[in-house]
Design an enzyme around this catalytic site. Structure first.
Site, PDB file in Angstrom:
ATOM      1  CG  ASN A  75      -1.832   1.174   1.305  1.00  0.00           C
ATOM      2  OD1 ASN A  75      -1.417   2.299   1.044  1.00  0.00           O
ATOM      3  ND2 ASN A  75      -3.083   0.951   1.657  1.00  0.00           N
ATOM      4  CG  HIS A  79       0.949   6.498   4.496  1.00  0.00           C
ATOM      5  ND1 HIS A  79       0.012   7.464   4.812  1.00  0.00           N
ATOM      6  CD2 HIS A  79       0.475   5.336   4.994  1.00  0.00           C
ATOM      7  CE1 HIS A  79      -0.966   6.900   5.509  1.00  0.00           C
ATOM      8  NE2 HIS A  79      -0.714   5.616   5.623  1.00  0.00           N
ATOM      9  CG  HIS A 107      -8.247   3.889   1.006  1.00  0.00           C
ATOM     10  ND1 HIS A 107      -8.470   3.610   2.333  1.00  0.00           N
ATOM     11  CD2 HIS A 107      -9.450   4.285   0.520  1.00  0.00           C
ATOM     12  CE1 HIS A 107      -9.741   3.822   2.628  1.00  0.00           C
ATOM     13  NE2 HIS A 107     -10.364   4.242   1.543  1.00  0.00           N
ATOM     14  NE  ARG A 126      -8.609   7.272   4.202  1.00  0.00           N
ATOM     15  CZ  ARG A 126      -9.487   6.776   5.075  1.00  0.00           C
ATOM     16  NH1 ARG A 126     -10.686   7.312   5.176  1.00  0.00           N
ATOM     17  NH2 ARG A 126      -9.167   5.782   5.850  1.00  0.00           N
ATOM     18  NE  ARG A 163      -6.994  10.833   5.158  1.00  0.00           N
ATOM     19  CZ  ARG A 163      -7.864  10.380   6.039  1.00  0.00           C
ATOM     20  NH1 ARG A 163      -8.937  11.064   6.344  1.00  0.00           N
ATOM     21  NH2 ARG A 163      -7.653   9.230   6.640  1.00  0.00           N
ATOM     22  CD  GLU A 217      -6.967  -0.554   0.859  1.00  0.00           C
ATOM     23  OE1 GLU A 217      -6.223  -1.479   1.200  1.00  0.00           O
ATOM     24  OE2 GLU A 217      -7.032   0.539   1.466  1.00  0.00           O
ATOM     25  CB  THR A 245      -9.657   1.410   7.200  1.00  0.00           C
ATOM     26  OG1 THR A 245      -9.290   2.029   5.969  1.00  0.00           O
ATOM     27  CG2 THR A 245     -10.950   0.653   7.025  1.00  0.00           C
ATOM     28  CD  GLU A 285      -7.152  -6.275   2.932  1.00  0.00           C
ATOM     29  OE1 GLU A 285      -7.384  -5.910   1.766  1.00  0.00           O
ATOM     30  OE2 GLU A 285      -6.399  -5.653   3.706  1.00  0.00           O
ATOM     31  CG  HIS A 342      -5.780  -1.777   9.078  1.00  0.00           C
ATOM     32  ND1 HIS A 342      -5.280  -1.156  10.188  1.00  0.00           N
ATOM     33  CD2 HIS A 342      -6.376  -0.817   8.351  1.00  0.00           C
ATOM     34  CE1 HIS A 342      -5.575   0.126  10.131  1.00  0.00           C
ATOM     35  NE2 HIS A 342      -6.238   0.366   9.024  1.00  0.00           N
TER      36      HIS A 342
HETATM   37  N1  PXP Z   1      -5.956  -3.206   3.985  1.00  0.00           N
HETATM   38  C1  PXP Z   1      -6.925  -2.267   4.062  1.00  0.00           C
HETATM   39  C2  PXP Z   1      -8.305  -2.653   3.663  1.00  0.00           C
HETATM   40  C3  PXP Z   1      -6.637  -0.958   4.480  1.00  0.00           C
HETATM   41  O1  PXP Z   1      -7.628  -0.046   4.553  1.00  0.00           O
HETATM   42  C4  PXP Z   1      -5.308  -0.629   4.795  1.00  0.00           C
HETATM   43  C5  PXP Z   1      -4.974   0.777   5.189  1.00  0.00           C
HETATM   44  O2  PXP Z   1      -5.216   1.638   4.115  1.00  0.00           O
HETATM   45  C6  PXP Z   1      -4.329  -1.626   4.683  1.00  0.00           C
HETATM   46  C7  PXP Z   1      -4.683  -2.916   4.311  1.00  0.00           C
HETATM   47  C8  PXP Z   1      -2.892  -1.359   5.003  1.00  0.00           C
HETATM   48  O3  PXP Z   1      -2.783  -1.062   6.356  1.00  0.00           O
HETATM   49  P1  PXP Z   1      -1.393  -0.526   6.935  1.00  0.00           P
HETATM   50  O4  PXP Z   1      -1.085   0.753   6.222  1.00  0.00           O
HETATM   51  O5  PXP Z   1      -1.671  -0.358   8.383  1.00  0.00           O
HETATM   52  O6  PXP Z   1      -0.363  -1.586   6.647  1.00  0.00           O
END
Ligand code: PXP
Length: 238
Positions: free
Chosen positions: A8, A11, A44, A46, A50, A71, A102, A153, A193
């Site tokens: 992901n 960031h 993601h 949103r 953002r 996402e 999330t 997931e 997550h």
């Molecule tokens: N899976 C989902 C559905 C999420 O919403 C997120 C966070 O955007 C992640 C995985 C990744 O989580 P993390 O950034 O805490 O590793």
């Protein structure tokens, strides 16, 4: 089949948006991740865009469509966006106003259930695989299967934030049972997550889990790992 990793890169866009600049570019980040073996790129978008925005999605899909795992929430606006850019897969997630990240899996109230099922069908009709982000409970897994999802997931947030080893072991058992039930119902199982370099392995070892989606810990480590290189490059220039 080897366990897969979805990275992901939200960031990377968070850093870019701190200055509303043109870098760091998520497209370059995606390329680097894929080059060293990431199986998917997770973003993601949103409702408030953002960090990642529709333009990022468009550029990423143009170059790496089948590797892009989007996402998004279950609104019609997001459905339209996904159908326009056609990532390889979409994970429908809940979104709460003002949340930092999330906070848990989808809630399958009757109204939500109908909407999620409609969106799942609409995306699948265009060849997009659909994942539903769910808490590791039998009720949620069964609801996801009824929605016709390809993938669930499992939300590992509670596991990641467990206060002690005993609580973590109990939450790991919940994930194990949820994974087995999902497999039994014919669903592919992903997890994500809050996973980091310390807590990931017990989840990775769970029977049935085929892909881990990880963001914050990888991008955080990348910032520190890359800092010496970045400082040296500037010193050399000076
Ligand atoms: N899976 C989902 C559905 C999420 O919403 C997120 C966070 O955007 C992640 C995985 C990744 O989580 P993390 O950034 O805490 O590793």
């Amino acid at each position: 089949m080897a366990l897969q990793l979805g990275v992901n890169i939200d960031h990377v866009a968070t850093i870019r948006q701190a200055r509303r600049a043109s870098y760091p570019d998520p497209l370059s980040a995606a390329e680097l991740c894929l080059c060293v073996g990431a199986d998917y790129i997770v973003i993601h978008v949103r409702g408030d865009e953002r960090h990642m925005n529709e333009k990022d999605l468009a550029r990423l899909c143009k170059s790496y469509r089948k590797y892009i795992h989007l996402e998004c929430n279950s609104s019609l606006k997001m459905q339209k966006m996904a159908l326009k850019h056609k990532p390889g897969s979409v994970c429908i997630v809940p979104e709460l106003p003002n949340e930092v990240t999330t906070t848990g899996g989808l809630k399958f109230t009757p109204k939500n259930f109908t909407r999620i099922r409609q969106m799942t069908e609409a995306l699948q009709q265009k060849g997009i695989r659909v994942s539903l982000f769910v808490d590791p409970t039998a009720q949620s897994i069964r609801a996801a299967a009824k929605c016709g999802a390809d993938i669930v997931e499992l939300c590992t947030r509670d596991y990641s934030e467990a206060k002690n080893k005993k609580e973590q072991a109990k939450l790991l058992r919940d994930l194990a049972l949820a994974s087995l039930l999902a497999k039994e119902l014919g669903l592919e199982v992903h997890a994500g997550h809050g996973l980091d370099y310390e807590n990931v392995l017990p989840v990775a070892d769970l029977c049935g889990v085929s892909c881990m989606n990880i963001g914050f810990s990888i991008i955080s480590r990348a910032v520190l790992a890359g800092l010496p290189n970045a400082v040296c490059a500037m010193k050399e220039l000076l």
